[in-house]
Design an enzyme around this catalytic site. Structure first.
Site, PDB file in Angstrom:
ATOM      1  N   ARG A  27       0.812  -1.216   0.000  1.00  0.00           N
ATOM      2  CA  ARG A  27       0.000   0.000   0.000  1.00  0.00           C
ATOM      3  C   ARG A  27       0.849   1.270   0.000  1.00  0.00           C
ATOM      4  NH1 ARG A  27      -5.465  -0.416   1.870  1.00  0.00           N
ATOM      5  NH2 ARG A  27      -6.310  -2.259   0.842  1.00  0.00           N
ATOM      6  N   ARG A  31      -3.341   6.816   1.100  1.00  0.00           N
ATOM      7  CA  ARG A  31      -3.851   8.017   1.771  1.00  0.00           C
ATOM      8  C   ARG A  31      -2.902   8.687   2.749  1.00  0.00           C
ATOM      9  NH1 ARG A  31      -9.464   5.247   3.230  1.00  0.00           N
ATOM     10  NH2 ARG A  31      -7.888   3.667   3.660  1.00  0.00           N
ATOM     11  N   ARG A  40      -6.326  11.832  -5.954  1.00  0.00           N
ATOM     12  CA  ARG A  40      -7.615  11.150  -5.827  1.00  0.00           C
ATOM     13  C   ARG A  40      -8.756  12.155  -5.910  1.00  0.00           C
ATOM     14  NH1 ARG A  40     -10.218   8.004  -0.787  1.00  0.00           N
ATOM     15  NH2 ARG A  40     -10.140  10.133  -0.049  1.00  0.00           N
ATOM     16  N   ASP A  77      -6.849  -2.377  -7.471  1.00  0.00           N
ATOM     17  CA  ASP A  77      -7.410  -3.027  -6.291  1.00  0.00           C
ATOM     18  C   ASP A  77      -7.655  -4.493  -6.605  1.00  0.00           C
ATOM     19  OD1 ASP A  77      -8.444  -2.121  -3.515  1.00  0.00           O
ATOM     20  OD2 ASP A  77      -9.867  -3.623  -4.208  1.00  0.00           O
ATOM     21  N   TYR A 154     -15.269 -11.293  -0.064  1.00  0.00           N
ATOM     22  CA  TYR A 154     -15.970 -10.038  -0.379  1.00  0.00           C
ATOM     23  C   TYR A 154     -17.228 -10.288  -1.208  1.00  0.00           C
ATOM     24  CZ  TYR A 154     -11.943  -7.572   1.488  1.00  0.00           C
ATOM     25  OH  TYR A 154     -10.970  -7.111   2.327  1.00  0.00           O
TER      26      TYR A 154
HETATM   27  O1  CP3 Z   1       0.057  -1.436  -2.548  1.00  0.00           O
HETATM   28  C1  CP3 Z   1      -0.245  -0.500  -3.304  1.00  0.00           C
HETATM   29  O2  CP3 Z   1       0.186   0.661  -3.181  1.00  0.00           O
HETATM   30  C2  CP3 Z   1      -1.115  -0.808  -4.528  1.00  0.00           C
HETATM   31  C3  CP3 Z   1      -2.501  -0.582  -4.406  1.00  0.00           C
HETATM   32  C4  CP3 Z   1      -3.439  -1.521  -3.677  1.00  0.00           C
HETATM   33  C5  CP3 Z   1      -4.697  -1.061  -3.218  1.00  0.00           C
HETATM   34  N1  CP3 Z   1      -5.413  -2.123  -2.759  1.00  0.00           N
HETATM   35  C6  CP3 Z   1      -5.149   0.339  -3.295  1.00  0.00           C
HETATM   36  C7  CP3 Z   1      -6.254   0.760  -2.425  1.00  0.00           C
HETATM   37  C8  CP3 Z   1      -3.384  -2.886  -3.405  1.00  0.00           C
HETATM   38  C9  CP3 Z   1      -2.239  -3.856  -3.621  1.00  0.00           C
HETATM   39  C10 CP3 Z   1      -4.639  -3.250  -2.826  1.00  0.00           C
HETATM   40  C11 CP3 Z   1      -5.003  -4.632  -2.460  1.00  0.00           C
HETATM   41  C12 CP3 Z   1      -6.207  -4.883  -1.661  1.00  0.00           C
HETATM   42  N2  CP3 Z   1      -7.435  -4.292  -1.758  1.00  0.00           N
HETATM   43  C13 CP3 Z   1      -6.302  -5.903  -0.682  1.00  0.00           C
HETATM   44  C14 CP3 Z   1      -5.221  -6.882  -0.333  1.00  0.00           C
HETATM   45  C15 CP3 Z   1      -4.158  -6.258   0.472  1.00  0.00           C
HETATM   46  C16 CP3 Z   1      -4.552  -5.942   1.883  1.00  0.00           C
HETATM   47  O3  CP3 Z   1      -4.506  -4.754   2.223  1.00  0.00           O
HETATM   48  O4  CP3 Z   1      -4.856  -6.872   2.619  1.00  0.00           O
HETATM   49  C17 CP3 Z   1      -7.611  -5.866  -0.155  1.00  0.00           C
HETATM   50  C18 CP3 Z   1      -8.163  -6.755   0.948  1.00  0.00           C
HETATM   51  C19 CP3 Z   1      -8.320  -4.867  -0.855  1.00  0.00           C
HETATM   52  C20 CP3 Z   1      -9.770  -4.501  -0.715  1.00  0.00           C
HETATM   53  C21 CP3 Z   1      -9.910  -3.096  -0.315  1.00  0.00           C
HETATM   54  N3  CP3 Z   1      -9.672  -2.025  -1.149  1.00  0.00           N
HETATM   55  C22 CP3 Z   1     -10.279  -2.589   0.937  1.00  0.00           C
HETATM   56  C23 CP3 Z   1     -10.615  -3.436   2.153  1.00  0.00           C
HETATM   57  C24 CP3 Z   1     -10.272  -1.178   0.832  1.00  0.00           C
HETATM   58  C25 CP3 Z   1     -10.632  -0.187   1.877  1.00  0.00           C
HETATM   59  C26 CP3 Z   1      -9.365   0.010   2.648  1.00  0.00           C
HETATM   60  C27 CP3 Z   1      -9.372   1.250   3.475  1.00  0.00           C
HETATM   61  O5  CP3 Z   1      -8.319   1.436   4.087  1.00  0.00           O
HETATM   62  O6  CP3 Z   1     -10.352   2.003   3.465  1.00  0.00           O
HETATM   63  C28 CP3 Z   1      -9.840  -0.848  -0.467  1.00  0.00           C
HETATM   64  C29 CP3 Z   1      -9.629   0.508  -1.015  1.00  0.00           C
HETATM   65  C30 CP3 Z   1      -8.237   0.866  -1.405  1.00  0.00           C
HETATM   66  N4  CP3 Z   1      -7.435   0.106  -2.200  1.00  0.00           N
HETATM   67  C31 CP3 Z   1      -7.549   2.077  -1.092  1.00  0.00           C
HETATM   68  C32 CP3 Z   1      -6.311   2.022  -1.753  1.00  0.00           C
HETATM   69  C33 CP3 Z   1      -5.246   3.084  -1.804  1.00  0.00           C
HETATM   70  C34 CP3 Z   1      -8.117   3.223  -0.263  1.00  0.00           C
HETATM   71  C35 CP3 Z   1      -9.038   3.941  -1.178  1.00  0.00           C
HETATM   72  C36 CP3 Z   1      -9.054   5.399  -0.923  1.00  0.00           C
HETATM   73  O7  CP3 Z   1      -8.260   6.121  -1.543  1.00  0.00           O
HETATM   74  O8  CP3 Z   1      -9.906   5.818  -0.117  1.00  0.00           O
END
Ligand code: CP3
Length: 354
Positions: A27, A31, A40, A77, A154
């Protein structure tokens, strides 16, 4: 394609010698960075950001402008696949991902298509090739997907879950329906990752965020088995270079021995397992990636450096370590602390690579 200037990350995944331990952060584009929040806002929302190739490329490169990272990871994602299957992904402010349609019955599973990655997920492939071009060989690009089990959580729950009520009911009450869903997802993920590799991804990571919610036998039958199926269907060499595969099961530290047999080049480790024990247990079968608790980044610089030093000392000399956090960087971390972390890995690891 531009010559790769820094291949430490790929070399370490293949347990080849390096000058210093390579490092990236799960990640890393996100944010906690003010410039991410600005881009964003420009895109409107998170999904529009993922679907805009120029802006997705911009946020992928943002952490590389600040830190001396050894890899870039595609900005996207894991939930793009269920979205492409027609479930209608959306994000509610502060509530995480949600789906308009859920998958609960045999009929629901039968009706799901296996997406055509090149057309249904063309925006992801466009982002991959855009980023690969913009990197011009600076560091390798990581592609990724969720594991079938994690994606299924999910899809069946309809969003994030604490107890996995619906999917565990499906698994124990109608295992054949569960298997049919996981098999469809394994096919989808295999096509998706291979298309990312053809578009420019130089390594791939499978995120099994929720495999650790299963018992040992259920983990092997419902999560590991399908990751193994994916790994055996992946393109392993492209453009004359090995494409390493990293398998990351969060909370999977108890099962490293069976995971090491699944065919991946490297295993991701969260912070609940000591990396010295993990290394003893996997031997020379796989490389290890990890495993600092992301919450260490809330501590002062000296504490962060001490923690990095401890993990490096535990791994010791020899090849096959990619430094990372044990899970994604938190949104409230000070960006300066991430710099302390990345620099400490390079500075303190040189002594182990002489
Ligand atoms: O690592 C990176 O920088 C690449 C981007 C990346 C994102 N999601 C961007 C993202 C990667 C590799 C993921 C994978 C992902 N997404 C996983 C597996 C990794 C982990 O964290 O366990 C999972 C379970 C998801 C599903 C998902 N997407 C969730 C649960 C959420 C909400 C998370 C939160 O903190 O609110 C997301 C959204 C998401 N994916 C964000 C980002 C940067 C936040 C979105 C935003 O900008 O508000």
């Amino acid at each position: 394609m531009a010559e790769l200037k820094n291949d430490r990350f790929l070399r370490a995944l293949l347990r080849e010698p390096v000058d210093v331990t390579p490092v990236w952060m799960m990640r890393q584009a996100g944010r906690y960075l003010p410039e991410y929040r600005a881009t964003r806002a420009q895109a409107g929302d998170f999904l529009s950001l993922c679907k805009n190739r120029e802006l997705a490329c911009e946020v992928t490169l943002q952490p590389l402008e600040r830190y001396d990272l050894d890899a870039a990871i595609l900005f996207s994602d894991i939930l793009t696949i269920p979205d492409a299957m027609g479930l209608g992904l959306y994000f509610e402010q502060g509530e995480g991902p949600k789906f308009e349609k859920v998958v609960r019955t045999e009929k629901d599973v039968d009706e799901l298509p296996v997406p055509d990655a090149a057309s249904d997920l063309d925006y992801v492939m466009a982002a991959v090739s855009e980023i690969r071009g913009a990197l011009s060989g600076r560091v390798p690009l990581i592609g990724f997907s969720g594991s079938p089990w994690t994606l299924a959580t999910y899809m069946v729950e309809g969003g994030s879950s604490k107890d996995f009520r619906h999917i565990k009911k499906m698994m124990y009450a109608t295992p054949e329906v569960m298997h049919a869903l996981l098999d469809k997802l394994a096919q989808s993920v295999t096509h998706y990752l291979n298309e990312q590799i053809r578009s420019g991804a130089q390594a791939v990571q499978i995120f099994d965020t929720w495999g650790g919610a299963l018992s040992g036998p259920m983990y092997q039958e419902f999560s590991l088995k399908y990751m193994q199926q994916i790994v055996s269907g992946l393109i392993r060499e492209y453009d004359g270079r090995r494409v390493p595969v990293i398998m990351f099961t969060k909370n999977g530290g108890q099962w490293l021995e069976v995971m090491a047999e699944a065919g991946a080049d490297a295993l991701g480790l969260d912070w609940t397992t000591n990396i010295d024990d993990a290394r003893r247990r996997v031997g020379d079968r796989v490389a290890l990636q990890g495993n600092m608790d992301p919450s260490v980044l809330y501590a002062p610089a000296e504490r962060i450096r001490a923690e990095v030093a401890d993990i490096l000392a535990r791994f010791g000399t020899g090849n096959g370590h990619v430094f990372n956090l044990g899970h994604g960087i938190h949104q409230f971390v000070d960006p300066e602390s991430a710099k302390v972390f990345v620099d400490a890995v390079h500075e303190l690891s040189a002594q182990y690579h002489r």
